[in-house]
Design an enzyme around this catalytic site. Structure first.
Site, mmCIF file in Angstrom:
data_model
loop_
_atom_site.group_PDB
_atom_site.id
_atom_site.type_symbol
_atom_site.label_atom_id
_atom_site.label_comp_id
_atom_site.label_asym_id
_atom_site.label_seq_id
_atom_site.Cartn_x
_atom_site.Cartn_y
_atom_site.Cartn_z
ATOM 1 N N GLU A 177 -3.841 -9.689 3.241
ATOM 2 C CA GLU A 177 -4.806 -9.336 4.284
ATOM 3 C C GLU A 177 -5.985 -10.302 4.369
ATOM 4 O O GLU A 177 -6.344 -10.772 5.456
ATOM 5 C CB GLU A 177 -5.334 -7.905 4.060
ATOM 6 C CG GLU A 177 -4.341 -6.810 4.404
ATOM 7 C CD GLU A 177 -3.489 -6.378 3.234
ATOM 8 O OE1 GLU A 177 -2.909 -5.285 3.284
ATOM 9 O OE2 GLU A 177 -3.396 -7.154 2.254
ATOM 10 N N GLU A 214 0.829 -1.205 0.000
ATOM 11 C CA GLU A 214 0.000 0.000 0.000
ATOM 12 C C GLU A 214 0.866 1.258 0.000
ATOM 13 O O GLU A 214 0.585 2.212 -0.736
ATOM 14 C CB GLU A 214 -0.929 -0.010 1.216
ATOM 15 C CG GLU A 214 -1.968 -1.121 1.169
ATOM 16 C CD GLU A 214 -2.745 -1.255 2.469
ATOM 17 O OE1 GLU A 214 -2.550 -0.415 3.375
ATOM 18 O OE2 GLU A 214 -3.546 -2.194 2.583
#
Length: 239
Positions: free
Chosen positions: A128, A108
């Site tokens: 995730e 990210e």
């Protein structure tokens, strides 16, 4: 210090510095990264890299689960999102120099940057969902625009790691370089960018970022506004 900062000749260098944990994200690292980004007010370009064997391996899952309220959890996650906000708001260009792992929050951080230079041995991924978590860094907006909705869902739902070569082929990153050359190449690009007219460079970044969510007419209007600004900035080089 879990984040190192230095600035020279208009180029800021920010290093994530938890090499013993592959620069995994903890609150202190997030806070240090935000502070470093705030320090870069005089820089024209930033190179974001990691010390040790990786760029950033994501959230530190070996840290104890925080004993916090829902409001405290929200504040902690929004602080991580502030990294994306700061990078996108920075008027110059931010280059991620990636080696080793760029996973989860690390991926990210990289995708929030304007350009990504990756070591040929680098790996990218979003684990995730596999571990029962959710992305937090604006990836639900950024990733589909970069690789398309179908590929974005594949990357998030399956969580498979992809190589630097695969990342380049999907448009996720800009350049793949020989092992160990990621920072050198990123710094060379940053120096070239820092030497360019700063107003024109900043407006180009703004126009492209805004254009992702603009109609054609809105984009045309932005271009006229920016053309007027560059015409009076004194940066135009005749001939």
């Amino acid at each position: 210090m879990v984040v190192d900062y230095e600035c020279r000749d208009g180029v800021a260098r920010i290093h994530l510095n938890r090499p013993e944990r592959l620069n995994a994200v903890v609150p202190a690292l997030t806070e240090g990264l935000l502070k470093a980004l705030d320090q870069a007010v005089e820089a024209r370009a930033i190179v974001l890299a990691g010390r040790g064997r990786a760029f950033c391996s994501g959230h530190d899952l070996k840290e104890p689960t925080p004993d916090e309220t829902s409001l405290e959890t929200r504040r902690r996650l929004e602080q991580i999102q502030d990294v994306t906000r700061r990078i996108r708001a920075f008027p110059g260009i931010v280059i991620a120099a990636v080696h080793g792992y760029a996973l989860g929050a690390g991926c990210e951080f990289a995708l929030a940057c304007d350009l990504i230079v990756a070591d040929e041995q680098a790996q990218f991924g979003f684990p995730e969902v596999e571990v029962g978590l959710s992305v937090t860094g604006g990836i639900s907006a950024l990733l589909p625009k970069i690789v398309g909705p179908a590929k974005a869902k594949e990357l998030l739902v399956l969580g498979e790691r992809i190589s630097a070569g695969q990342a380049a082929a999907t448009g996720l990153i800009n350049r793949v370089v020989p092992a160990g050359e990621h920072e050198k190449v990123a710094l060379e690009l940053a120096a070239r960018i820092a030497a360019r007219p700063p107003v024109a460079t900043s407006l180009a970044k703004q126009a492209l970022d805004r254009g992702l969510d603009s109609t054609l007419e809105e984009a045309l209007a932005t271009e006229v506004d920016h053309a007027i600004l560059t015409s009076v900035s004194g940066e135009y080089r005749h001939g």
